[in-house]
Every structure is written in C-alpha cells, then in structure tokens.
Design a protein around this motif. Structure first.
Motif, PDB file in Angstrom:
ATOM      1  N   ALA A 104       9.118   1.808  12.663  1.00  0.00           N
ATOM      2  CA  ALA A 104       9.004   1.061  13.613  1.00  0.00           C
ATOM      3  C   ALA A 104       7.534   0.892  13.439  1.00  0.00           C
ATOM      4  O   ALA A 104       6.891  -0.207  14.177  1.00  0.00           O
ATOM      5  N   ILE A 105       6.753   1.769  14.189  1.00  0.00           N
ATOM      6  CA  ILE A 105       5.320   2.198  14.956  1.00  0.00           C
ATOM      7  C   ILE A 105       4.061   1.767  13.902  1.00  0.00           C
ATOM      8  O   ILE A 105       3.496   1.206  13.707  1.00  0.00           O
ATOM      9  N   VAL A 106       4.738   2.473  12.445  1.00  0.00           N
ATOM     10  CA  VAL A 106       3.773   2.721  11.464  1.00  0.00           C
ATOM     11  C   VAL A 106       3.690   1.164  11.357  1.00  0.00           C
ATOM     12  O   VAL A 106       2.765   0.569  10.819  1.00  0.00           O
ATOM     13  N   GLY A 107       5.071   0.685  10.923  1.00  0.00           N
ATOM     14  CA  GLY A 107       4.238  -0.723  10.421  1.00  0.00           C
ATOM     15  C   GLY A 107       3.974  -1.789  10.612  1.00  0.00           C
ATOM     16  O   GLY A 107       3.363  -2.651  11.038  1.00  0.00           O
ATOM     17  N   PHE A 108       4.283  -1.857  12.841  1.00  0.00           N
ATOM     18  CA  PHE A 108       3.844  -2.046  13.663  1.00  0.00           C
ATOM     19  C   PHE A 108       1.939  -1.818  13.428  1.00  0.00           C
ATOM     20  O   PHE A 108       1.106  -2.744  13.418  1.00  0.00           O
ATOM     21  N   SER A 109       1.693  -0.399  13.550  1.00  0.00           N
ATOM     22  CA  SER A 109       0.336  -0.609  13.488  1.00  0.00           C
ATOM     23  C   SER A 109      -0.565  -0.971  12.001  1.00  0.00           C
ATOM     24  O   SER A 109      -1.665  -1.678  12.080  1.00  0.00           O
ATOM     25  N   LEU A 110       0.159  -1.288  11.659  1.00  0.00           N
ATOM     26  CA  LEU A 110      -0.770  -1.420  10.352  1.00  0.00           C
ATOM     27  C   LEU A 110      -0.462  -3.403   9.815  1.00  0.00           C
ATOM     28  O   LEU A 110      -1.399  -3.373   9.552  1.00  0.00           O
ATOM     29  N   ALA A 111       0.277  -3.426  10.169  1.00  0.00           N
ATOM     30  CA  ALA A 111      -0.229  -4.625   9.895  1.00  0.00           C
ATOM     31  C   ALA A 111      -0.733  -5.250  10.931  1.00  0.00           C
ATOM     32  O   ALA A 111      -1.081  -6.294  10.911  1.00  0.00           O
ATOM     33  N   ALA A 112      -0.627  -5.208  12.075  1.00  0.00           N
ATOM     34  CA  ALA A 112      -1.541  -5.481  13.265  1.00  0.00           C
ATOM     35  C   ALA A 112      -3.309  -5.193  12.455  1.00  0.00           C
ATOM     36  O   ALA A 112      -3.827  -6.111  12.860  1.00  0.00           O
ATOM     37  N   ALA A 113      -3.550  -4.366  12.284  1.00  0.00           N
ATOM     38  CA  ALA A 113      -4.374  -3.426  11.949  1.00  0.00           C
ATOM     39  C   ALA A 113      -5.008  -4.256  10.831  1.00  0.00           C
ATOM     40  O   ALA A 113      -6.007  -5.248  10.605  1.00  0.00           O
ATOM     41  N   GLY A 323       5.937  -6.378  10.405  1.00  0.00           N
ATOM     42  CA  GLY A 323       5.679  -5.239  10.200  1.00  0.00           C
ATOM     43  C   GLY A 323       5.868  -4.348  10.024  1.00  0.00           C
ATOM     44  O   GLY A 323       7.040  -3.450   9.036  1.00  0.00           O
ATOM     45  N   ALA A 324       6.984  -4.196  11.878  1.00  0.00           N
ATOM     46  CA  ALA A 324       7.861  -3.236  12.662  1.00  0.00           C
ATOM     47  C   ALA A 324       8.409  -3.502  11.335  1.00  0.00           C
ATOM     48  O   ALA A 324       9.437  -2.020  11.202  1.00  0.00           O
ATOM     49  N   VAL A 325       9.404  -4.696  11.735  1.00  0.00           N
ATOM     50  CA  VAL A 325      11.108  -4.696  10.791  1.00  0.00           C
ATOM     51  C   VAL A 325      10.616  -4.624   9.905  1.00  0.00           C
ATOM     52  O   VAL A 325      11.672  -3.826   9.281  1.00  0.00           O
ATOM     53  N   PHE A 326       9.594  -4.673   8.549  1.00  0.00           N
ATOM     54  CA  PHE A 326       9.350  -4.793   7.513  1.00  0.00           C
ATOM     55  C   PHE A 326       9.417  -3.353   6.778  1.00  0.00           C
ATOM     56  O   PHE A 326      10.919  -3.342   6.181  1.00  0.00           O
ATOM     57  N   LEU A 327       8.935  -2.305   7.257  1.00  0.00           N
ATOM     58  CA  LEU A 327       9.003  -1.448   7.331  1.00  0.00           C
ATOM     59  C   LEU A 327      10.194  -0.780   7.805  1.00  0.00           C
ATOM     60  O   LEU A 327      10.677   0.516   6.637  1.00  0.00           O
TER      61      LEU A 327
END
Lengths: 367, 345
Positions: A104-113, A323-327
């Motif tokens: 979730a954190i990784v998806g969150f970060s990548l989508a935000a970036a 992004g978090a949900v997706f990952l």
C-alpha cells in the motif's frame, strides 16, 4: 466548496476500498483465513496511544522499542482482546500484513510521484522513474547484490542512495544558470537511464550465482517484507506526500506553462526544485524497498484524471490512495499464483493492456 | 507605474531590445507597435520579469523588477500572454481563479474576497455563462477572454497584453480592447464604486495599427528593438516613422468613422515621387471610398514634403479630432518623442 466535498468524498471512498483490500488480501494465501479472524487479529494488534506508529500494525514490541529509544515511556493499551488462534495471528500480523501494508505504501508513493511528474512535465508519458530515480536505485541495489559491499542499511540503503544521487545528477546536468528547462531535464533523465542501464547490464554479467537475486530485485517484488521496512518507508512517504499536497495548487498553475506561472506569482524555478526533490525522495523510498515496479505511477494518475478531473488538489490524494489499492490488489495476485511472481510483472501485465485500452479511447491523447 | 529606462535585452547573443525607454502611467493605455521581430514581446517579458535586461532599469512602482519576488510582481502586474495552452481540461472558472494565486499563501483556503474577484472578472468579461464549461470546449475568442479574466482577478494596477487581438476576428478584437479601455479609464469616468483608484496602467503589444491608433492613448513604435517614435497615435503614426519601421510605403489617413489615424500599406518602400503619390491616392480611394477627397488631398500634400518631419504637424492637424470617442482629454497630440537614433537601426 463542491471541490472540497468531492475531494473528501473520493478520499473517504478510496480509503474504505483500501482497508477492504488490505483485509481481503490478508485472508488470501496458502492458508485461507476468514475475514472476521483477520479483522480480530488486526484489532487486537492495535495499540493506543499510537505515537505516530503504523495504524493496524499489530506489532507492539517494535513500536515500544522505537518509542523508548527517544526516551518516552508511553504505555500501549490494546483495547481489543479477541480470541484468535495463534497460528492465524502469526500468519496475519507477521507474514501477510507487513507485505500488504508495504504494498500500500509503495503504491501510494509511486502514484503520488507519478501524478506530480505528469503535471510537472506536462507530459502524459512521464512517470516517477523519468528523472533516473529507478535506474539509480537499480544500479545501487545490483551493485550491492553483485559486489561484496558492506554499507549501512544494506541493500535498501544502497538503492535509496543510488536513486537520490542519480536524480540529483540529472538535475545538475539539466541546470544552467539557475534555470532547469523541463525538456532538458527529460532528456538528461533518459540519457542517465540509458547509461545506468549499461552499467547494470555489465554488473549482471559479473554477477555469477548472484544473478538470480539481482534479476529478481530488478523485477520489483515485495517478497519477505518486514515491519521494519514499513516503519522506515511510511514516514518518508507521508512527509513527502504532505509537501507535495501543499504544492497541489502550484502544480495546477504550472500546467499553464512556466511563463504564465511566473506572471501569476509562482517562483517557478524554486517550485520545480522542491517538486523534483520531494518526488525523487518519495519514489526512492518506494523503489528502495520494492525494486522497480513499473506502470503504477504511470497508469493510476491517468485513470484518476479521467474520474476526478485534472485539478491536483483532488487528483493527487485520490491518485495516491488508488495507487495503494492497485498495488495491494496486484501484489495479492502476484503471491497467490501457482508460483509467486514479482509484483512488477503483474502490474505491467495488467497495466499495459489497460493503458492501451485508454489510448484507444483517445482519452490519454488529450492528457 | 511602469517605467522602462534605457533597457537593452540580449537573447541568444543578439540584442533584441536596444536602449528602449518609455513609461506607462496609470490611467493610460499604451500601445506597443512595430513590425514582426521588433522586440515587442521581449519588451513585455522584460517588464514581467521573464527576461533580464542586459542594461537599463525596468521599474514598477519605483522598484526594480529584478528585486521583486514573483508574488509581489504578480500583485502589481498581470500579463495576458500571446497564447496560453492549458494541457489539462480545467473548467473556465478554475482557470480564471488561478489569477488569485499571488494573493493567497500556500496554506490559505479560497476566501470570500477571492471568490468575489473571480465572479467579478467573469461578469466583466461576459464569461459568467461559460464558467462551468471546460476550457477546451470554448472558442478562441472566449479563450482569450478567459485569459483576460484571469489577469483581471489578479487585481493588479498594471496590465500587460501581448497581442491580445492577434487570433481574434474583428468583433472579438474590438470587444477585448473596449474592455481594456474601460479598465484603464475606469477611475476617471465614474469608478463604479468598487475601487476608487485611478484605473490600470496598461501596455499592449498590438499588431493592427488601426486598432492601436483607435484605442491607445499613446503609442510606442519599435523597430529593430529600438524605440523609433513615441507619443499620441497621431504623433507616432506618421508616414515617415512607419516607412522607417516597416520598410513599406504607407498612407496615413484619418479614419472616416473613428477619426483615428488609419494606416494603409502601399508597396515596397521606394523613394517617394509624384508617381507613387498618385498610385497611393488611387489605392487609398478604393479602400475608403467615403474619404476619397480627403485622402487625395492628404496624399497630395504628402508628395510635396515626404520624409521631412513637417509631415508630423500636418498629421496632427488633420487628425486632431480623433479623441472624440476613444480617449477623452488628450490635447497634446503632436508631441512626439523623437529619439535621436532613428537612422541607427
């Protein structure tokens, strides 16, 4: 106020979806654990008061240690004490949840970036790796795997450092006289990526029996994630996200072009530096623990732009949550197949066709 | 308000603005005219801080532009750029409200004052009905009004416009300039009660010389980066100045309807002769049949003293009545600020 209402509504909905996907994800695995048991295990693990520690972590010991480290003696009270079978508890809180939360954190970060980069470059093909962050992380990680190096924080430290060094290098290459033209930045990023690609290939040739480990890392994976990784990545990600969110309105104005943004009172070069720096840090934090996971940062912002519109004040938080949900979802798929796959393969395999579908609908051309 | 003093700008090794000086006081609409590549856009970019002058001073309200933060500058001067492309599909209202950026700090929410400024700008530019449409779905004329509305809600005393009418049909072009005209002479006339200041100081690069002459209080004629002439339209738009700037023979006649100087390009500049004077007369007469007699007379007079500065006075006299509808109270027509280096271009 309608925009504010829409932002809150979308974020609440996506947060709910995220919690649901985390809980459902935790039930799935070689041993199926029913949702009520998962929920009880999570609730049991909640410790109050939480001093900025992961919500739902379920691991009180590590949290207590880190707090004692700064001299605070805060008592943790677990308000819930459900009966949960010990094997289920261990599987949920020690094996599955760290990985799911990290996803979730990784998806969150990548989508935000990715959202920031697409707005920043005014380019639909921009993604978090465009300024060489991912290549830098990959070079650092592969160097650590292939050569017997001893560095603090090990693999993740090397990857994180490599990511930031290469982002900074790209920035320096593209900057002249205090100005950083976006087009130059893009080209410098591509040049450095190509060069680092050569370096990585060369190191892989020297890898010998470590080749498999290196390749596995390069494909992007969340295998064997720990709460420690979560505890390091989460603060980086949250702080960086808050900074990016504070610049959401500036990002909107930057879409008008740099000249217009300047005449509207934006310090363009300084804003670009902040956005680049913070987006690089949030990407580096994600890539360091998860390897190169493609397409999350590219596709999720596009999808959310179709749903909520281009205004970064609503797009940035919703993209990050999506992004978090997706990952979380794709990583669940990745680890439940007959053989575990690196999640990077799954995101690309699911993401690319979806992207092509969007392209065929012509929505992406209009950006 | 805006003062440009002996400014030179070098772009890519070439000096595109050379020792230019002019002022834009509040309550005046100053037109920046000149051929393509004369440095009009660069001059505007030097004023809003996008390019740094190589020498000279650009001051706004007494402060050097280079010393002001982008935010302070954004509160003092608003710019309507030549073309604005907004990649993403924002609603018109959101684009307009971006004009409030210099008035809000990063963590400030939209205030009532912000919203009122946006609605006022939308009404003023007749965009209220389009406010919720997407920026991609409005026409070119409406888009230009959106950018103007964005500049309006910056609430700045200064206004810079770079070819605001370039891509517009005559109706929309006149509408935009009428609006700018109104903003500039606002305080003078009645003030509408919303602000008691003296009206904006506006500088507009305008391609169409007739529009420039009709709407501007003063004109600054740039050629090859240097100010060739400055003053009232009648004083700046002389045949001698225009031929020097554009390299083409022109006839300047009072417009039959507005009375403002009207410029007709005739042919490649050649040494003026009775023959070219005659051909000029015939060309002009086909253009404005209503003023055949007048233009014939003017050209005849011109053929006698082409090239001499006395034609200024002739022009000033013949167009002295232009101020009726367009700009009240400039009685100083004929005071052209001739720069010494006309031939130094």
């Amino acid at each position: 106020m309608t925009r504010w209402g829409r932002t809150v509504g979308w974020c609440a909905g996506l947060s709910g979806l995220l919690i649901a996907s985390v809980l459902v994800g935790a039930t799935i695995g070689p041993i199926r654990i029913p949702i009520p048991v998962v929920a009880k295990a999570v609730l049991n693990g909640l410790a109050v008061p939480t001093v900025g520690v992961v919500g739902g972590s379920g691991e009180t010991s590590a949290a207590a240690v880190s707090v004692a480290g700064i001299g605070l003696d805060v008592g943790f009270v677990s308000p819930f004490a459900y009966q949960v079978p010990e094997p289920s508890r261990v599987i949920v809180t020690q094996l599955r949840l760290p990985r799911i939360v990290l996803a979730a954190i990784v998806g969150f970060s990548l989508a935000a970036a990715g959202t920031v980069m697409q707005g920043f470059f005014r380019n639909p093909m921009a993604d978090p790796s465009i300024i060489g962050v991912s290549s830098g992380a990959a070079a650092g990680a592969v160097a650590f795997i292939v050569f017997p190096l001893s560095v603090p924080f090990g693999l993740q430290g090397m990857a994180f450092a490599g990511a930031l060094v290469s982002a900074f290098l790209v920035y320096l290459l593209a900057t002249e006289g205090g100005r950083t033209p976006v087009a130059t930045l893009l080209l410098a990023g591509i040049a450095l990526q190509t060069f680092l690609g050569a370096v990585i290939s060369f190191m892989l040739l020297q890898a010998g029996w470590r080749l498999q480990e290196a390749i596995y890392w390069l494909m992007g994976h969340l295998h064997a994630s720990t709460w420690d990784e979560v505890l390091v990545t989460l603060p980086v990600s949250l702080v960086a996200f808050c900074v990016l969110a504070a610049y959401a309105r500036d990002l909107n104005v930057l879409l008008l072009g740099e000249s217009d943004a300047h005449s509207l009172g934006i310090e363009v070069e300084r804003t670009k530096r902040v956005l680049l720096g913070v987006a690089s840090v949030i990407t580096a934090g994600a890539v360091a623990v998860a390897g190169v996971i493609g397409f999350v940062g590219l596709i999720v912002p596009h999808v959310m732009r179709l749903l909520v519109g281009p205004d970064h004040r609503i797009l940035l938080p919703t993209s990050a949550l999506a992004g978090a949900v997706f990952l979380v979802a794709t990583d669940t798929v990745a680890r439940t197949g007959p053989a575990e796959l690196p999640v990077g393969i799954v995101t690309a395999a699911l993401g690319a066709p979806f992207f092509i579908y969007l392209l065929r609908r012509r929505e992406v051309h209009a950006l | 308000m805006i003062s440009v003093e002996d400014v030179s700008v070098r772009l890519g090794g070439e000096r595109v603005v050379k020792n230019a000086s002019f002022d834009v006081p509040r309550g005046k609409l100053v037109g920046l005219i000149g051929p393509n590549g004369a440095g009009k856009t660069t001059a505007i970019r030097a004023i809003n801080g996008l390019v740094e002058p190589e020498s000279g001073r650009v001051e706004i309200d007494g402060d050097r532009v280079a010393d002001l933060s982008a935010r302070t500058l954004g509160r003092r001067v608003a710019t309507v750029p030549q073309n604005t492309s907004l990649g993403f599909d924002f609603p018109v209202r959101d684009v307009v409200s971006m004009g409030r950026t210099p008035h809000r700090s990063r963590f400030e929410r939209e205030s009532t004052a912000d919203r009122e400024a946006v609605e006022r700008a939308l009404r003023r530019t007749q965009l209220a009905d389009l406010a919720d449409r997407s920026i991609d779905s409005v026409s070119g004329g409406e888009r230009q009004r959106v950018v103007l509305a964005r500049a309006l809600c910056q609430d700045s005393p200064g206004l810079l416009l770079d070819e605001p009418t370039a891509s517009l049909d005559i109706g929309h072009g006149v509408a935009i300039l009428d609006l700018v005209r109104g903003l500039v002479s606002e305080g003078k006339s009645k003030g509408e009660g919303e602000s008691e200041d003296e009206g904006k100081a506006a500088l507009a690069a305008i391609h169409d010389l007739d529009l420039a002459a009709r709407f501007c209080d003063e004109l600054v004629l740039l050629a090859n980066g240097a100010v060739l002439a400055a003053g009232t339209p009648a004083a700046a738009l002389t045949e001698a100045h225009l031929e020097a700037a554009f390299g083409v023979q022109v006839a300047v006649t009072p417009h039959p309807v507005t009375g403002a100087p009207s410029v007709t390009a005739l042919s490649e500049s050649s040494t003026a002769s009775a023959a070219s004077g005659a051909s000029a007369a015939s060309t002009v007469s086909t253009d404005n049949s209503a003023s055949v007699a007048a233009s014939g007379e003017r050209n005849g007079a011109n053929a006698e003293n082409t090239g001499s500065d006395e034609s200024d006075d002739g022009n000033g006299a013949s167009t002295g009545n232009r101020s009726d509808g367009t700009s009240a109270g400039d009685d100083d027509s004929g005071t052209a600020t001739e720069l010494p280096d006309i031939d130094g271009r």
